[in-house]
Enzyme design. Sequence first.
Site, short mmCIF file in Angstrom:
data_model
loop_
_atom_site.label_atom_id
_atom_site.label_comp_id
_atom_site.label_asym_id
_atom_site.label_seq_id
_atom_site.Cartn_x
_atom_site.Cartn_y
_atom_site.Cartn_z
N ARG A 222 29.58 -37.07 -58.10
CA ARG A 222 30.16 -36.62 -59.36
C ARG A 222 30.97 -35.33 -59.22
NH1 ARG A 222 27.78 -37.82 -64.16
NH2 ARG A 222 25.86 -38.25 -63.04
N ARG A 258 29.15 -44.38 -69.86
CA ARG A 258 28.26 -43.21 -69.89
C ARG A 258 27.85 -42.76 -71.30
NH1 ARG A 258 29.11 -38.62 -68.07
NH2 ARG A 258 27.05 -38.36 -67.20
N CYS A 287 31.12 -55.28 -79.57
CA CYS A 287 30.20 -55.55 -80.68
C CYS A 287 28.81 -54.98 -80.39
CB CYS A 287 30.15 -57.05 -80.95
SG CYS A 287 31.64 -57.59 -81.76
C1 LIG Z 1 21.18 -41.47 -52.69
C2 LIG Z 1 22.23 -40.83 -53.51
N1 LIG Z 1 23.03 -39.91 -52.94
C3 LIG Z 1 24.00 -39.30 -53.64
C4 LIG Z 1 24.21 -39.58 -54.97
C5 LIG Z 1 25.32 -38.87 -55.69
O1 LIG Z 1 24.87 -38.19 -56.83
P1 LIG Z 1 25.88 -37.28 -57.65
O2 LIG Z 1 27.04 -38.13 -58.02
O3 LIG Z 1 25.12 -36.84 -58.82
O4 LIG Z 1 26.28 -36.15 -56.75
C6 LIG Z 1 23.39 -40.50 -55.61
C7 LIG Z 1 23.54 -40.78 -57.03
O5 LIG Z 1 22.61 -40.92 -57.79
C8 LIG Z 1 22.38 -41.17 -54.85
O6 LIG Z 1 21.59 -42.08 -55.41
#
Ligand SMILES: Cc1ncc(COP(=O)(O)O)c(C=O)c1O
Length: 366
Positions: A222, A258, A287
Amino acid sequence: MYYSVKANSNQSIIKILSKLGSGIDVVSGEELMRALAAKVAPKKIIFEGVGKTKNDLILAIKKGIKQINVESIEELLLINKTAKSLGKIANVGIRINPNIDAKSLKKISTGNKKDKFGIPTTDLNQVVIIAKKSKNINLKGISCHVGSQIFSLSVYEKVFKKIKETARFFINNNINIKNLNLGGGMGFDKTKNKKFQIKGFKKLVDKHFRNLPYEISFEPGRYIVAESGTLIAKIITTKKSGQSNFIILDAGMNIFLRPALYGAHHNIVSIIKRRASINYNVAGPICESSDIFGKNVFLPKQYTGDYVAIQDVGAYGSVMSSNYNSKELAAEILIYKNRFTIIRKRQKIKDLISKDIIPRWLGDFH
Ligand SMILES: Cc1ncc(COP(=O)(O)O)c(C=O)c1O
């Protein structure tokens, strides 16, 4: 860094990140195939995920990826067996479940003992016994990821301590741990005015790992891509319902899940500049009552055919989209300076319909 492809797996995004020098973190055989299709070197790929199939493992081992992070004792045994059948030795890491609360949403927490992820630290004695007996695995890493949208550095501090403690445990048991993956989860949320303290995070990493002999890595998703994406949606219609002014867009929870799934807030802005400001509820066409992007959003007066932009949808946006209500997936466009290219074509409803098979034995209904 190993960019977590699950946040945005378009091959162009994978390519950009790997050209910038990042490794790639995949959580399924399909993501592994995407990374390989984008020409990522296998030695730059790590593979986690709680449901790796035998075929996924065969692909990972045959390609010789950097490391498979193991999520259960059963998987550890399966990797050894699979590697043996291929005449290979697989590099593995242990993803621990540290039983630490990520202080984030329940739906995106992964490090509690009740969660399905990782191996509980109480089972590590068993891991040592198996690792020593298994000739086709090379246990060299530890990883830990306790959730997403984490803003609290004290959560990371707890994780770091647990990882160091686990590394010492393995080394004391004569298993040569070389790398520690400190996970992802760094938060990004502009609407709540929260900021992940990246400098504080760096200080914390230095404090705990600077003088230690391990290779340290992270797997954020993210934080890397959230801000880079904008969803442009067209207004199908406006309507008044009681006291509320609604805008109905041509994109809904099918395109960006989201808000409906997590109650996430994203800024919505008008593309057209007009003076008057009106209080709108911005909704999709699906819907479902939860198909709402924002309530009480102040925008200039909007008309059918205008466009609005929903911001910061680069992470967990298109990857979570679906064909609900038989809607086509949106096109994706990559923009860089004065260049732009369609990097994913819009789906066509005829392709979707053509996937259905009606058995002959249903006959005709007249
Ligand atoms: C094993 C693992 N690594 C990395 C991530 C990346 O998380 P984020 O996008 O919150 O940095 C996730 C996401 O849930 C994950 O499951």
